[in-house]
Design a protein around this motif. Structure first.
Motif, PDB file in Angstrom:
ATOM      1  N   TYR A  58     115.707  12.139  48.066  1.00  0.00           N
ATOM      2  CA  TYR A  58     115.558  11.656  46.686  1.00  0.00           C
ATOM      3  C   TYR A  58     116.681  10.678  46.337  1.00  0.00           C
ATOM      4  O   TYR A  58     116.436   9.620  45.738  1.00  0.00           O
ATOM      5  N   ASP A  59     117.911  11.009  46.712  1.00  0.00           N
ATOM      6  CA  ASP A  59     119.060  10.160  46.392  1.00  0.00           C
ATOM      7  C   ASP A  59     118.944   8.793  47.048  1.00  0.00           C
ATOM      8  O   ASP A  59     119.448   7.793  46.511  1.00  0.00           O
ATOM      9  N   GLU A  60     118.316   8.740  48.212  1.00  0.00           N
ATOM     10  CA  GLU A  60     118.178   7.461  48.928  1.00  0.00           C
ATOM     11  C   GLU A  60     116.884   6.731  48.573  1.00  0.00           C
ATOM     12  O   GLU A  60     116.553   5.719  49.201  1.00  0.00           O
ATOM     13  N   ASP A  61     116.151   7.248  47.575  1.00  0.00           N
ATOM     14  CA  ASP A  61     114.892   6.613  47.132  1.00  0.00           C
ATOM     15  C   ASP A  61     113.884   6.460  48.260  1.00  0.00           C
ATOM     16  O   ASP A  61     113.150   5.469  48.329  1.00  0.00           O
ATOM     17  N   LEU A  62     113.835   7.463  49.131  1.00  0.00           N
ATOM     18  CA  LEU A  62     112.887   7.426  50.242  1.00  0.00           C
ATOM     19  C   LEU A  62     111.551   8.054  49.860  1.00  0.00           C
ATOM     20  O   LEU A  62     110.529   7.767  50.496  1.00  0.00           O
ATOM     21  N   VAL A  63     111.564   8.920  48.854  1.00  0.00           N
ATOM     22  CA  VAL A  63     110.345   9.572  48.376  1.00  0.00           C
ATOM     23  C   VAL A  63     110.343   9.541  46.849  1.00  0.00           C
ATOM     24  O   VAL A  63     111.352   9.871  46.213  1.00  0.00           O
ATOM     25  N   ASP A  64     109.238   9.142  46.253  1.00  0.00           N
ATOM     26  CA  ASP A  64     109.122   9.085  44.793  1.00  0.00           C
ATOM     27  C   ASP A  64     108.982  10.481  44.197  1.00  0.00           C
ATOM     28  O   ASP A  64     108.517  11.418  44.861  1.00  0.00           O
ATOM     29  N   GLU A  65     109.354  10.619  42.928  1.00  0.00           N
ATOM     30  CA  GLU A  65     109.273  11.904  42.242  1.00  0.00           C
ATOM     31  C   GLU A  65     107.848  12.454  42.260  1.00  0.00           C
ATOM     32  O   GLU A  65     107.634  13.646  42.507  1.00  0.00           O
ATOM     33  N   GLU A  66     106.879  11.570  41.973  1.00  0.00           N
ATOM     34  CA  GLU A  66     105.486  12.013  41.920  1.00  0.00           C
ATOM     35  C   GLU A  66     105.026  12.585  43.247  1.00  0.00           C
ATOM     36  O   GLU A  66     104.265  13.560  43.300  1.00  0.00           O
ATOM     37  N   VAL A  67     105.492  11.986  44.333  1.00  0.00           N
ATOM     38  CA  VAL A  67     105.099  12.458  45.666  1.00  0.00           C
ATOM     39  C   VAL A  67     105.726  13.819  45.936  1.00  0.00           C
ATOM     40  O   VAL A  67     105.079  14.725  46.477  1.00  0.00           O
ATOM     41  N   PHE A  68     107.001  13.976  45.561  1.00  0.00           N
ATOM     42  CA  PHE A  68     107.668  15.281  45.718  1.00  0.00           C
ATOM     43  C   PHE A  68     106.891  16.366  44.977  1.00  0.00           C
ATOM     44  O   PHE A  68     106.609  17.440  45.540  1.00  0.00           O
ATOM     45  N   LEU A  69     106.572  16.104  43.704  1.00  0.00           N
ATOM     46  CA  LEU A  69     105.929  17.116  42.879  1.00  0.00           C
ATOM     47  C   LEU A  69     104.526  17.441  43.373  1.00  0.00           C
ATOM     48  O   LEU A  69     104.111  18.611  43.379  1.00  0.00           O
ATOM     49  N   ALA A  70     103.785  16.417  43.798  1.00  0.00           N
ATOM     50  CA  ALA A  70     102.441  16.663  44.336  1.00  0.00           C
ATOM     51  C   ALA A  70     102.521  17.463  45.629  1.00  0.00           C
ATOM     52  O   ALA A  70     101.708  18.367  45.872  1.00  0.00           O
ATOM     53  N   TRP A  71     103.511  17.143  46.455  1.00  0.00           N
ATOM     54  CA  TRP A  71     103.711  17.867  47.726  1.00  0.00           C
ATOM     55  C   TRP A  71     104.024  19.340  47.471  1.00  0.00           C
ATOM     56  O   TRP A  71     103.573  20.218  48.215  1.00  0.00           O
ATOM     57  N   GLY A  72     104.791  19.630  46.427  1.00  0.00           N
ATOM     58  CA  GLY A  72     105.215  20.998  46.162  1.00  0.00           C
ATOM     59  C   GLY A  72     104.165  21.878  45.517  1.00  0.00           C
ATOM     60  O   GLY A  72     104.362  23.095  45.395  1.00  0.00           O
ATOM     61  N   GLU A  73     103.030  21.299  45.106  1.00  0.00           N
ATOM     62  CA  GLU A  73     102.025  22.086  44.402  1.00  0.00           C
ATOM     63  C   GLU A  73     101.334  23.129  45.267  1.00  0.00           C
ATOM     64  O   GLU A  73     101.064  24.242  44.819  1.00  0.00           O
ATOM     65  N   LYS A  74     101.047  22.788  46.510  1.00  0.00           N
ATOM     66  CA  LYS A  74     100.360  23.756  47.367  1.00  0.00           C
ATOM     67  C   LYS A  74     100.690  23.513  48.828  1.00  0.00           C
ATOM     68  O   LYS A  74     100.907  22.373  49.250  1.00  0.00           O
TER      69      LYS A  74
END
Length: 404
Positions: free
Chosen positions: A347-363
């Motif tokens: 996240y700190d290196e802007d390699l993955v967007d917030e939306e992608v993180f949150l969608a990934w963590g859903e299931k």
């Protein structure tokens, strides 16, 4: 038949896709009449996509010798006695100055002559349009002898300072319309390609020196030679729409593991040469490039510039997280408790967007690892995901407050 060598001789990778015949020299005559004939100059020039006269004249400039270019009889001569290795080293300089892209170091360039007689290298690999070495004596010859039938633009008489004979740099040249410039450049490039294609070709020369043989037999032979195991088998099984990428992915993983000191540029070139998709490259890099010391050695910040060139799309970022799942859930299970810090580094290196993180963590998903492992990884990641969601909500509230 002369052996094929890498166009960039500083690259030792045998899978480097850009090849050319090795120069051959033949000494003729003696005394003041001694001369060096280059029997395969046309084949070498064709591999570089440059006219044979350019390379021969370059030798003459560098050696201070007269040259004779007889295209009709396919005979290229440099006065004096010069061994093949000496000429090959000079050819390396020619390639650096007039063939290789200064940005990506690939030889997929064409020479472009501007209205003010500047020689540019237009790269078809990365899109860069950078200046060649316009101080070299060869530039004068190229300007006077562009490829046959090339449309020449009118030379600007006045430069930016209004003084006669002072050319305006390409960045500020303004003589003529943009459409005229584009027509001139296109005509020059098309004519240059036609001239290179029309060069005599020996039957012993490969018809496609710049291509990688992707036939089933060739791929099988390379795989047998590499003896690649199943390091990325799960990754290749994960994408049903591209089963034919198994071999290139395993070769890429093998290249990473066998070249621990490879630079970001080397790894990017390897992925390009193997035609690895950006999303696939992200998955392999996360699993193979990163190690158990990913946090202690700050591997993510160090490799962020390389990973960022591939992780520009949502699909690529999802595959990057999939590679992380493989890293902590299969390769280095001791990293499982540290998953929040690993994700924070991404996240700190802007390699993955917030939306992608949150969608990934859903299931959880069984795309990269077993569902049980995937579930555990997300449970471990819960503190980071909660922090990210909270920060996102706070940001939205601040925006709403500012609007009010």
């Amino acid at each position: 038949m002369s052996a094929n060598i890498n166009i960039r001789r500083d690259v030792s990778d045998k899978f480097y896709r850009y090849k050319m015949p090795k120069l051959i020299s033949k000494i003729e005559g003696k005394g003041n009449g001694i001369k060096t004939v280059i029997p395969n100059m046309s084949e070498v020039a064709r591999a570089l996509s440059r006219p044979s006269t350019y390379t021969t004249k370059f030798f003459g400039c560098e050696l201070g010798a007269q040259v004779n270019c007889d295209a009709k009889n396919d005979r290229y001569v440099v006065n004096g006695a010069h061994d093949a290795e000496k000429l090959q080293k000079l050819l390396d300089i020619f390639i650096e100055k007039f063939v290789l892209c200064a940005s990506c170091k690939n030889p997929e360039t064409v020479l472009v002559l501007t209205k003010d007689d500047f020689i540019m290298k237009d790269c078809k690999a990365c899109g860069a349009n950078l200046m060649a070495d316009n101080r070299h004596k060869l530039v004068t010859y190229i300007i006077k002898n562009p490829p046959t039938n090339a449309k020449r633009s009118k030379k600007s008489k006045n430069g930016a300072d209004g003084k006669k004979g002072m050319p305006t740099p390409p960045e500020t040249a303004s003589n003529g319309s943009d459409d005229e410039d584009a027509d001139d450049v296109t005509a020059f490039m098309d004519a240059e390609a036609a001239a290179a294609a029309a060069l005599p070709v020996s039957r012993d020369v490969d018809d496609d020196d710049w291509a990688v043989d992707t036939s089933e037999d060739a791929v099988a032979a390379r795989m047998k030679e590499l003896a690649v195991g199943g390091a990325v088998a799960k990754l290749t099984e994960a994408d049903d729409d591209e089963d034919d990428q198994d071999d290139p992915l395993e070769q890429f993983a093998e290249y990473i593991t066998t070249h621990p000191n490879a630079s970001d540029s080397d790894l990017h070139t390897a992925a390009t040469n193997l035609s690895i998709r950006p999303d696939k490259a992200c998955a392999v890099l996360a699993q193979v490039l990163l190690t158990s010391a990913v946090l202690t050695n700050n591997e993510i910040p160090k490799r962020a510039p390389l990973i960022r060139t591939f992780s520009k799309t949502e699909k690529a970022q999802k595959n990057l997280l999939g590679g992380i799942e493989r890293l902590v859930g299969v390769s280095h299970k001791e990293l499982m408790p540290k998953i929040p810090m690993i994700l924070k580094a991404l996240y700190d290196e802007d390699l993955v967007d917030e939306e992608v993180f949150l969608a990934w963590g859903e299931k959880p998903s069984k795309k990269f690892v077993e569902r049980k492992i995937s579930k555990e990884i997300r449970e471990r990641a819960a503190p980071f995901l909660a922090w990210l969601k909270e920060a996102d909500e706070e940001s939205e509230e601040e925006e709403e407050s500012d609007e009010e």
